[in-house]
Design a protein around this motif. Structure first.
Motif, PDB file in Angstrom:
ATOM      1  N   GLN A 211       0.922  -1.251   0.078  1.00  0.00           N
ATOM      2  CA  GLN A 211       0.094   0.007   0.217  1.00  0.00           C
ATOM      3  C   GLN A 211       0.958   1.139   0.016  1.00  0.00           C
ATOM      4  OE1 GLN A 211      -3.330  -0.121  -0.061  1.00  0.00           O
ATOM      5  NE2 GLN A 211      -3.115  -2.278  -0.312  1.00  0.00           N
ATOM      6  N   PHE A 212       0.389   2.213  -0.631  1.00  0.00           N
ATOM      7  CA  PHE A 212       1.110   3.283  -0.477  1.00  0.00           C
ATOM      8  C   PHE A 212       0.252   4.866  -0.199  1.00  0.00           C
ATOM      9  CE2 PHE A 212       2.645   0.735  -4.016  1.00  0.00           C
ATOM     10  CZ  PHE A 212       4.318   0.839  -3.762  1.00  0.00           C
ATOM     11  N   THR A 213       1.057   5.580   0.642  1.00  0.00           N
ATOM     12  CA  THR A 213       0.240   6.666   1.136  1.00  0.00           C
ATOM     13  C   THR A 213       1.129   8.122   1.131  1.00  0.00           C
ATOM     14  OG1 THR A 213       1.362   6.333   3.149  1.00  0.00           O
ATOM     15  CG2 THR A 213      -0.814   5.395   2.753  1.00  0.00           C
ATOM     16  N   ASP A 214       0.480   9.091   0.996  1.00  0.00           N
ATOM     17  CA  ASP A 214       1.070  10.360   0.771  1.00  0.00           C
ATOM     18  C   ASP A 214       1.005  10.999   2.334  1.00  0.00           C
ATOM     19  OD1 ASP A 214       1.862  10.124  -1.930  1.00  0.00           O
ATOM     20  OD2 ASP A 214       0.591  11.480  -2.751  1.00  0.00           O
ATOM     21  N   LEU A 215       2.025  11.586   2.734  1.00  0.00           N
ATOM     22  CA  LEU A 215       1.900  12.170   4.035  1.00  0.00           C
ATOM     23  C   LEU A 215       2.295  13.386   3.874  1.00  0.00           C
ATOM     24  CD1 LEU A 215       1.704  11.820   7.105  1.00  0.00           C
ATOM     25  CD2 LEU A 215       3.787  11.146   7.106  1.00  0.00           C
ATOM     26  N   MET A 237      -3.970   3.185  -5.398  1.00  0.00           N
ATOM     27  CA  MET A 237      -4.461   3.066  -6.802  1.00  0.00           C
ATOM     28  C   MET A 237      -3.733   3.892  -7.867  1.00  0.00           C
ATOM     29  SD  MET A 237      -6.500   1.393  -8.567  1.00  0.00           S
ATOM     30  CE  MET A 237      -7.423   0.602  -7.196  1.00  0.00           C
ATOM     31  N   ARG A 238      -3.570   5.217  -7.223  1.00  0.00           N
ATOM     32  CA  ARG A 238      -2.740   6.054  -8.152  1.00  0.00           C
ATOM     33  C   ARG A 238      -1.467   5.596  -8.810  1.00  0.00           C
ATOM     34  NH1 ARG A 238      -0.631  11.486  -5.543  1.00  0.00           N
ATOM     35  NH2 ARG A 238       1.157   9.955  -5.195  1.00  0.00           N
ATOM     36  N   SER A 243       2.187   3.273 -12.632  1.00  0.00           N
ATOM     37  CA  SER A 243       2.957   2.202 -13.038  1.00  0.00           C
ATOM     38  C   SER A 243       2.609   1.484 -14.412  1.00  0.00           C
ATOM     39  CB  SER A 243       3.075   1.114 -11.972  1.00  0.00           C
ATOM     40  OG  SER A 243       3.820   1.665 -10.833  1.00  0.00           O
ATOM     41  N   MET A 244       1.231   1.366 -14.354  1.00  0.00           N
ATOM     42  CA  MET A 244       0.656   0.920 -15.472  1.00  0.00           C
ATOM     43  C   MET A 244       0.889   1.793 -16.738  1.00  0.00           C
ATOM     44  SD  MET A 244      -2.808  -0.909 -14.132  1.00  0.00           S
ATOM     45  CE  MET A 244      -3.386  -1.231 -15.865  1.00  0.00           C
ATOM     46  N   MET A 245       0.964   2.903 -16.456  1.00  0.00           N
ATOM     47  CA  MET A 245       0.999   3.869 -17.691  1.00  0.00           C
ATOM     48  C   MET A 245       2.296   3.967 -18.036  1.00  0.00           C
ATOM     49  SD  MET A 245      -1.327   7.180 -16.481  1.00  0.00           S
ATOM     50  CE  MET A 245      -0.982   8.257 -17.765  1.00  0.00           C
TER      51      MET A 245
END
Length: 514
Positions: A211-215, A237-238, A243-245
């Protein structure tokens, strides 16, 4: 009042007092006048008449004075009564004015109280509305003082920590949310510098579960409060979409490169295949011209073929032709990268396709160990009744073979001790509107830096000359571009690697074969 005060009060009517004193003096004189029997009666009568006259005159004067006094008193009384009425009316008017003023003040006070109540209600509604907005936000919002004590704790923070706001308020942030990567210095920098402190794409976990978060720490500065607001956003999700793009852009670049390489390789490859075909034709006994030329050189075609067969020349030629055909297939696949997804698919039994792929890769799954050859254990966990999948059997088989080959090669990775029992597990099952294929090994796994680049073109961990790094990128392209599916990898050092492929059951390219 004291009697001494009355002794100094002057009479209100001094002339009336004087008349009274005169009258009393006259009466007293008459009473004290000597009576002489020797006097004549006339003299005595005259004196009496004078005295009576004086008395009568005094009485009249006294009466007159009394009347005057009474009249003046009456006038004074009327005047006093008039003044009293006037004063009473003025007092009543003042009371009325004061009452009206008090009523006005009371009304204003009531209005102010009503306005205060309305303002208080509006403030309460606004506060509730702001609390609802803050608690409805998916972001974690935490208010802290400069010393790190919690002043606000929204619903998202409660869900993330399982701690209620009433239990979190007033406590140290490090005590109620120890997993939050924030130091006191970060809060101090945000408050002192009056600038947000931002940390992006903070990773929690590994592999597909990451999981990834912005702080972000925002400074909160006012005349009464000095602190900061901490905002934590889930950007998993972003990050995955980015990564997919990036991966798609790399695949597009790979497609352009593949098209150019395919055209460059196709010409010499065609010459090799044509040369092999001509060799076979000119050594064949079915063409008359071959016999004619051989007779001119004093040997027969049969003798030539016997020599070539005895020296295994035809096997070499067949090997050249097989290698050329495989190269032609590779060129064809490379050309597919530069083309749109236009091929039509057929309904394929995935279970049978996996079994056929295992048969083709049987020799590639043998490991070379110091003790000789060691066979990799294959575990099949394939559900029964999996629906047919619209796909290209050759391409999906190519993907499966590539993943099996990579799994087998991972056991021989330099610096890694092959496990006591190397195992490759294949799974297949239906998941909603797609079919999931998983290929898992108990090999060395991958570090995060390798896992994130595993599908990139020309990315390889092998030594120079032992791999081009195109296998997994081609597999990625086949699954995502040609079949509208997904392919993911979950791996960590020492825990093996898992590739997960999902193929949709309905695509626009589906062609049902009866």
């Amino acid at each position: 009042m004291p009697t001494t005060a009355n002794t100094h009060r002057r009479p209100s009517h001094p002339w009336l007092v004087a008349a009274l004193l005169l009258l009393l003096g006259t009466g007293s004189a008459l009473a004290q006048a000597p009576f002489s029997p020797m006097a004549g009666s006339e003299v005595q009568a005259s004196n009496m008449r004078s005295s009576l006259l004086v008395v009568i005159t005094g009485l009249l004067i006294l009466q007159t004075l009394l009347i005057v006094v009474l009249q003046r008193s009456r006038v004074s009384y009327k005047r006093a009564k008039t003044d009293l009425k006037r004063s009473q009316k003025a007092l009543e008017q003042r009371v009325i004015d004061r009452t009206n003023k008090l009523r006005t003040i009371n009304n204003q006070l009531y209005d102010e109280i009503a306005k205060h109540e309305i303002t208080e209600e509006l403030l309460r509604e606004t506060q509730d509305y702001l609390h609802s907005i803050i608690n409805s936000m998916p972001s974690i919002l935490i208010g802290v003082t400069r010393q790190g004590y919690v002043t606000h704790w929204n619903a998202a923070a409660e869900r993330a920590t399982d701690i209620d706001a009433k239990d979190a308020l007033g406590r140290k942030l490090s005590d109620v949310y120890p997993d939050l990567p924030i130091t006191p210095e970060t809060i101090h920098d945000a408050v002192d510098k009056r600038a947000p402190q931002i940390s992006e794409n903070i990773q929690h976990g590994a592999g597909s579960e990451a999981q990834f978060t912005d702080l972000t720490v925002y400074p909160l500065i006012s005349s009464e409060v000095t602190g900061a607001v901490i905002r934590v956003d889930d950007v998993t999700m972003r990050v995955r979409i980015e990564s997919m793009m990036i991966q798609n852009e790399k695949m597009m670049s790979l497609g352009e490169l593949a098209a150019g390489m395919a055209h460059e390789i196709n010409n010499p490859l065609s010459a090799i295949l044509n040369g092999v075909q001509n060799i076979l034709r000119r050594t064949s006994g079915e063409l008359k011209v071959n016999h004619t030329v051989a007779k001119r050189h004093h040997f027969t075609v049969e003798q030539l073929r016997g020599y070539l067969e005895e020296r295994d020349i035809f096997q070499f030629i067949e090997g050249i032709r097989d290698a050329g055909e495989r190269s032609a297939n590779i060129v064809t696949n490379m050309l597919e990268f530069s083309r749109g997804n236009s091929r039509r698919h057929t309904m394929i039994n995935i279970a049978e396709l996996i079994e056929h792929s295992l048969e083709l890769s049987a020799t590639a799954l043998d490991l070379t160990t110091p003790d000789g050859k060691e066979e990799v254990k294959i575990i099949r966990q394939i559900d029964s009744g999996i629906p047919l999948v619209p796909c290209s059997a050759a391409e999906i088989q190519q993907v499966i073979l590539n993943l099996l080959r990579n799994a087998s090669q991972s056991f021989n990775k330099e610096g890694y001790s092959t496990p006591a029992q190397p195992i490759i597990t294949l799974r297949a099952r239906a998941e909603g509107d797609c079919v999931c294929i998983e290929i898992e090994d108990n090999g060395p796994g991958m570090i995060e830096a390798v896992r994130r680049h595993i599908f990139e073109p020309f990315f390889t961990t092998k030594e120079v000359g032992k791999g081009t790094g195109l296998g997994l990128s081609v597999s990625y392209f086949i699954v995502t571009e040609h079949h509208d599916g997904t392919i993911e990898v979950d791996s960590s050092p020492g825990r093996g690697t898992l590739f997960r492929i999902k193929l949709p059951l309905i695509t626009e390219q589906m062609e049902v074969v009866n």
